[in-house]
Write an enzyme that holds these catalytic residues in place. Structure first.
Site, mmCIF file in Angstrom:
data_model
loop_
_atom_site.group_PDB
_atom_site.id
_atom_site.type_symbol
_atom_site.label_atom_id
_atom_site.label_comp_id
_atom_site.label_asym_id
_atom_site.label_seq_id
_atom_site.Cartn_x
_atom_site.Cartn_y
_atom_site.Cartn_z
ATOM 1 N N HIS A 1 0.769 -1.268 -0.175
ATOM 2 C CA HIS A 1 0.025 0.023 0.135
ATOM 3 C C HIS A 1 0.956 1.133 0.036
ATOM 4 O O HIS A 1 0.444 2.250 -0.396
ATOM 5 C CB HIS A 1 -0.926 0.095 1.229
ATOM 6 C CG HIS A 1 -0.264 0.397 2.628
ATOM 7 N ND1 HIS A 1 0.115 -0.636 3.337
ATOM 8 C CD2 HIS A 1 -0.233 1.335 3.123
ATOM 9 C CE1 HIS A 1 0.478 -0.082 4.441
ATOM 10 N NE2 HIS A 1 0.247 1.308 4.315
ATOM 11 N N ASP B 1 -0.186 -7.544 1.514
ATOM 12 C CA ASP B 1 0.386 -6.128 1.633
ATOM 13 C C ASP B 1 1.855 -6.128 1.598
ATOM 14 O O ASP B 1 2.497 -5.305 2.279
ATOM 15 C CB ASP B 1 -0.090 -5.750 2.846
ATOM 16 C CG ASP B 1 0.136 -3.949 2.847
ATOM 17 O OD1 ASP B 1 0.063 -3.337 1.825
ATOM 18 O OD2 ASP B 1 0.148 -3.270 3.926
ATOM 19 N N GLY C 1 3.844 6.441 8.346
ATOM 20 C CA GLY C 1 5.285 6.395 7.778
ATOM 21 C C GLY C 1 6.194 5.479 8.305
ATOM 22 O O GLY C 1 7.062 5.370 7.532
ATOM 23 N N ASN C 2 5.769 4.709 9.119
ATOM 24 C CA ASN C 2 6.327 3.357 9.720
ATOM 25 C C ASN C 2 6.183 2.389 8.813
ATOM 26 O O ASN C 2 6.847 1.209 8.660
ATOM 27 C CB ASN C 2 6.079 3.010 11.015
ATOM 28 C CG ASN C 2 6.742 3.754 12.154
ATOM 29 O OD1 ASN C 2 6.426 4.684 12.688
ATOM 30 N ND2 ASN C 2 8.333 3.281 11.881
ATOM 31 N N SER C 3 5.025 2.322 7.843
ATOM 32 C CA SER C 3 4.651 1.328 7.042
ATOM 33 C C SER C 3 5.786 0.752 6.163
ATOM 34 O O SER C 3 6.402 1.541 5.424
ATOM 35 C CB SER C 3 3.504 1.705 6.196
ATOM 36 O OG SER C 3 2.285 1.749 6.789
ATOM 37 N N LEU D 1 -8.957 -23.995 0.245
ATOM 38 C CA LEU D 1 -9.613 -25.424 0.475
ATOM 39 C C LEU D 1 -11.224 -25.276 -0.034
ATOM 40 O O LEU D 1 -11.855 -26.343 -0.387
ATOM 41 C CB LEU D 1 -9.842 -25.372 2.022
ATOM 42 C CG LEU D 1 -10.084 -26.710 2.633
ATOM 43 C CD1 LEU D 1 -9.181 -27.918 2.038
ATOM 44 C CD2 LEU D 1 -9.937 -26.562 4.225
ATOM 45 N N GLY D 2 -11.595 -24.151 -0.291
ATOM 46 C CA GLY D 2 -13.119 -24.141 -0.768
ATOM 47 C C GLY D 2 -14.110 -24.237 0.308
ATOM 48 O O GLY D 2 -15.029 -24.888 -0.111
ATOM 49 N N VAL D 3 -13.811 -23.771 1.383
ATOM 50 C CA VAL D 3 -14.907 -23.644 2.426
ATOM 51 C C VAL D 3 -14.988 -22.346 3.101
ATOM 52 O O VAL D 3 -14.167 -21.633 2.957
ATOM 53 C CB VAL D 3 -14.639 -24.628 3.628
ATOM 54 C CG1 VAL D 3 -14.608 -26.078 3.168
ATOM 55 C CG2 VAL D 3 -13.203 -24.428 4.125
ATOM 56 N N ILE E 1 -15.904 -20.832 7.064
ATOM 57 C CA ILE E 1 -15.694 -21.226 7.994
ATOM 58 C C ILE E 1 -15.878 -20.370 9.307
ATOM 59 O O ILE E 1 -15.936 -19.112 9.010
ATOM 60 C CB ILE E 1 -14.339 -21.634 8.355
ATOM 61 C CG1 ILE E 1 -13.162 -20.778 8.281
ATOM 62 C CG2 ILE E 1 -14.108 -22.917 7.519
ATOM 63 C CD1 ILE E 1 -11.778 -20.906 8.503
#
Length: 476
Positions: A112, A142, A213-215, A270-272, A274
């Protein structure tokens, strides 16, 4: 010694005894100066220029405030639903941090920080400036990998987040609010945190002071090893409030490796759908304590469906790793090799069993269908406070329901309302028994003993969740 001086002497002695341990504690505090001297040169400041504004400086986990809260409109107006700082209008302003991971100019930062940038400037500790190019970027984690044209550059020492312990000292170096090469220290507050917008990253939570700014800057342990990439803060004010989140360096470097070798990042699937197992749901499943990930929905033609997983299964372990909560499962699945089998241990009908699932690749878009319209409601309120009606064939087709199911037309005062059932919900099962129609559903409720909890499988929009509803005294 006279009567006056004796108490004074005793008091002085007590004060001395109290101060002595404090001095010992102070001497035991770590010295961060060597770490900063050795690792600081490899931390960089990153500024970007965009054609239309600049990238957000820090991501935020915006608190879920009620609509009548005085802060609700403020946060949505200034930070948006995604929790991002408002775009800066000044071009080339320092927006984030990063760190060098190779002598020839590989730089790691947050996605970002450089998203939408037309120009990226990397400034090193010795005031040199480089124009960077983006090798690759992965929005889900990210993480972004940049390249600058340099030789014999200082590099950070990379470690592993796996050995981190809660309570351990950690440090951050970055450019909060543009103040370059600022160091802050704190401890690891928790591990394996999952945030709503990033299900596939087990964040490191710290109380290190992290600000816009720390990102993208590094999080170090006391050995001077990078253990995380500072990414987000949880804030009600836009500034640091004691909750900071870093991406484990192991996750970040896996992304870097894939970006360099394949140009993109693939994740296991996995296709679930949860949900967490609450105390009330654990009771309905006959479990002594809540644990695991409850499968609320198995997506058609997905890996789980092909392997035979069913709604109502509780996943207890994945590929030999315990699944204590539902949030622990997505990172395990996401880092699994695609097209390779994984052993899934489940609880079904009170018995544990193991199923081999061939892991698929996480699709780019997981947009689910929205719910359909409401039929004409009936007026009878059932035992748990619901007015329900049968679904029409068109409604079932639109919702992807083959047979059965009843729609909630209104919710009166009762245990269903307390559990979170809403108008428009579709109830598909009661204690894992499929709901066929209104009459059968109400008969199932009437047969249940007062005071016990039952699990209602509810479809809301395109997703499905189990809701524990307690059966009240009396019948409808």
């Amino acid at each position: 010694m006279n009567q006056v001086s004796r108490p004074i002497a005793i008091l002085i002695g007590l004060v001395f005894c109290l101060l002595l341990p404090l001095g010992a504690v102070a001497r035991d505090l770590p010295d961060f100066t060597t770490l900063f001297e050795q690792q600081g040169p490899a931390v960089v400041n990153i500024s970007t220029q965009q054609e239309h504004g600049s990238a957000p400086a820090m991501r935020f986990s915006v608190p879920d405030l009620p609509e009548d809260s005085p802060f609700h409109d403020f946060f949505r107006r200034f930070f948006g639903d995604e929790g991002e700082m408002p775009n800066e209008e000044i071009p080339s302003r320092s927006l984030g941090s990063g760190f060098i991971i190779s002598h020839d100019g590989d730089v790691l930062t947050n996605a970002h920080v450089v998203e939408g940038a037309s120009e990226i400037i990397v400034r090193t500790a010795d005031r040199r400036e480089f124009v960077a190019t983006i090798v690759g970027s992965d929005k889900r984690s990210d993480i972004a990998l940049l390249k600058i044209d340099g030789k014999d550059l200082p590099v950070t020492k990379l470690g592993s987040a796996n050995d981190l312990k809660v309570g351990e000292w950690v440090l951050a170096i970055g450019s909060p609010f543009g103040f370059e090469h600022s160091m802050t220290a704190g401890i690891v507050s928790a591990k394996g945190r999952n945030l709503p917008s990033e299900n596939y990253v087990p964040f490191i939570q710290t109380d290190v002071a992290i600000n816009p700014g720390n990102s993208g800057g590094p999080l170090f342990n006391l050995d001077g090893e990078v253990v995380g990439v500072n990414s987000q803060i949880y804030s009600r004010t836009g500034g640091f409030m004691g909750l900071s989140f870093a991406i484990p360096i192991d996750v970040a470097m896996d992304v870097v490796h894939q970006l360099k070798t394949k140009g993109r990042v693939t994740r296991g699937w996995l296709g679930v759908l949860i949900q967490d197992v609450t105390r009330d749901l654990a009771e309905t499943f006959g479990m002594p304590q809540p644990m695991g990930a409850l499968v609320a929905q198995v997506l058609p033609d997905g890996p789980a469906a092909k392997a035979g997983l069913e709604a109502g299964d509780i996943i207890l372990s994945f590929d030999g790793k315990k699944v204590a909560t539902s949030s622990a499962l997505p990172p395990l699945v996401g880092t699994s090799p695609v097209d390779q089998p994984a052993e899934v241990e489940i609880l079904r009908d009170g018995k544990t069993m193991k199923i081999d699932v061939v892991i698929g690749e996480l699709p780019d878009d997981d947009v689910l269908a929205s719910s359909g319209g409401s039929p004409e409601p009936e007026t009878t309120i059932n035992r748990i406070g619901l007015v329900i009606s049968d679904l029409t064939a068109d409604q079932r087709a639109e919702l992807g329901i083959v047979v059965g199911g009843v729609q909630v037309d209104s919710v009166a005062n009762g245990t269903a309302e307390q559990a979170g059932i809403r108008d428009g919900d579709v109830i598909l099962a009661v204690n894992h028994q499929p709901v066929e129609n209104v009459t059968q559903f109400n008969n199932l409720l009437d047969e249940l003993e007062p005071g016990r909890s039952v699990a209602l499988l509810v479809q809301r929009g395109g997703g499905r969740l189990y809701y524990p509803v307690r059966i009240p005294d009396g019948k409808s």
